[in-house]
Design a protein around this motif. Structure first.
Motif, PDB file in Angstrom:
ATOM      1  N   GLU A  50       0.830  -1.202   0.000  1.00  0.00           N
ATOM      2  CA  GLU A  50       0.000   0.000   0.000  1.00  0.00           C
ATOM      3  C   GLU A  50       0.871   1.261   0.000  1.00  0.00           C
ATOM      4  OE1 GLU A  50      -3.183   2.146   2.935  1.00  0.00           O
ATOM      5  OE2 GLU A  50      -3.283  -0.049   2.794  1.00  0.00           O
ATOM      6  N   ASP A  57       2.507   1.611  -3.446  1.00  0.00           N
ATOM      7  CA  ASP A  57       1.521   2.005  -4.454  1.00  0.00           C
ATOM      8  C   ASP A  57       1.090   3.459  -4.314  1.00  0.00           C
ATOM      9  OD1 ASP A  57       1.193  -0.135  -6.164  1.00  0.00           O
ATOM     10  OD2 ASP A  57      -0.375  -1.081  -4.969  1.00  0.00           O
ATOM     11  N   SER A  58       1.006   3.940  -3.092  1.00  0.00           N
ATOM     12  CA  SER A  58       0.417   5.257  -2.857  1.00  0.00           C
ATOM     13  C   SER A  58       1.446   6.383  -2.726  1.00  0.00           C
ATOM     14  CB  SER A  58      -0.449   5.216  -1.593  1.00  0.00           C
ATOM     15  OG  SER A  58       0.349   4.978  -0.456  1.00  0.00           O
ATOM     16  N   THR A  80       8.283  -0.015  -9.693  1.00  0.00           N
ATOM     17  CA  THR A  80       7.448  -1.109 -10.209  1.00  0.00           C
ATOM     18  C   THR A  80       8.087  -2.472  -9.934  1.00  0.00           C
ATOM     19  OG1 THR A  80       8.385  -0.596 -12.386  1.00  0.00           O
ATOM     20  CG2 THR A  80       6.092   0.014 -12.019  1.00  0.00           C
ATOM     21  N   ILE A  84       7.325  -3.280  -6.323  1.00  0.00           N
ATOM     22  CA  ILE A  84       5.904  -3.637  -6.189  1.00  0.00           C
ATOM     23  C   ILE A  84       5.671  -5.043  -6.720  1.00  0.00           C
ATOM     24  CG2 ILE A  84       3.591  -3.099  -7.085  1.00  0.00           C
ATOM     25  CD1 ILE A  84       4.392  -0.111  -6.883  1.00  0.00           C
TER      26      ILE A  84
END
Length: 179
Positions: A108, A111-112, A150, A153
Motif C-alpha cells: 500500500e 503504491d500510494s 514497479t 511492487i
C-alpha cells in the motif's frame, strides 16, 4: 500443515533461538520425547551450562517442553525435554500471518507514494522529505530523482501471492480436518 518439515523447524528454531539451537532440536527430534539434558550435552560434546542456556531459549519461545524427575541417589532434578510440535506450527502460522500483513502495508505504501533517490542510491525518500531537502540527498548531496518502484511492487506482490496461497491451502486443510 499436519507435520512440519525438517527445514521449517530448522528455520523457525534458527530465527527464534539462534543457529546453535538447531543442533539441539535436531537431536531432541531424533530421540523422540523426554530427552535428558545430560544426554544432549554428552552427545553434542558441549558443556551442560551451554546446553541449558540453549534449552531455556527454546523454552522461552515455547518450542520445547520439559518434565523433571528427581535423581534418587544425588537428590538433584534432571530435566527431560520434548519438542513442542503444536506450538511450533502455531508460531509458524503467526509469523506467516504477520509477514502477510506487513507485506500488504508495504505494498500500500509503495503504491500510494512517490519515492526519490540519488544516483548513488544512498537512501529513498518520499516526496515530502525530498521537498524538505530541496531534492538533495542528505548523505551525498547529489540531486534526487523520482524512482521507478514497479520492480519492488512486483516482488512484493509475488511474495504476498505465494504466502497467501500457502496460507489458504493450510486453512482449507485445517477446515477439512476439523469438519
Amino acid at each position: 500443515m499436519d507435520v512440519l518439515e525438517e527445514k521449517e523447524i530448522e528455520n523457525l528454531v534458527s530465527q527464534l533461538s539462534g543457529e546453535e539451537a538447531v543442533n539441539v532440536v535436531k537431536y531432541i527430534l531424533s530421540q523422540g520425547e523426554n530427552v535428558s539434558e545430560f544426554l544432549i550435552a554428552e552427545t553434542l560434546e558441549a558443556p551442560i551450562n551451554h546446553i541449558r542456556n540453549v534449552l531455556y531459549r527454546l523454552q522461552e519461545n515455547n518450542l520445547i517442553t520439559f518434565t523433571r524427575k528427581k535423581d534418587k541417589k544425588k537428590g538433584w532434578y534432571i530435566y527431560y525435554w520434548t519438542f513442542n510440535h503444536p506450538e511450533a506450527k502455531a508460531t509458524i502460522k503467526r509469523m506467516k500471518d504477520s509477514r502477510i500483513e506487513n507485506l500488504r502495508k508495504r505494498l500500500e505504501r509503495e503504491d500510494s507514494s512517490t519515492f526519490y533517490t540519488c544516483a548513488s542510491k544512498c537512501l529513498r525518500m518520499k516526496f515530502d522529505n525530498a521537498l524538505e531537502n530541496n531534492f538533495r540527498c542528505s548523505e551525498c548531496n547529489k540531486i534526487l530523482k523520482e524512482m521507478n518502484n514497479t520492480k519492488i511492487i512486483r516482488e512484493i506482490k509475488k511474495e504476498l501471492s505465494m504466502l497467501e496461497e500457502t496460507s489458504s491451502e493450510e486453512n482449507s486443510t485445517i477446515a477439512e480436518v476439523t469438519a
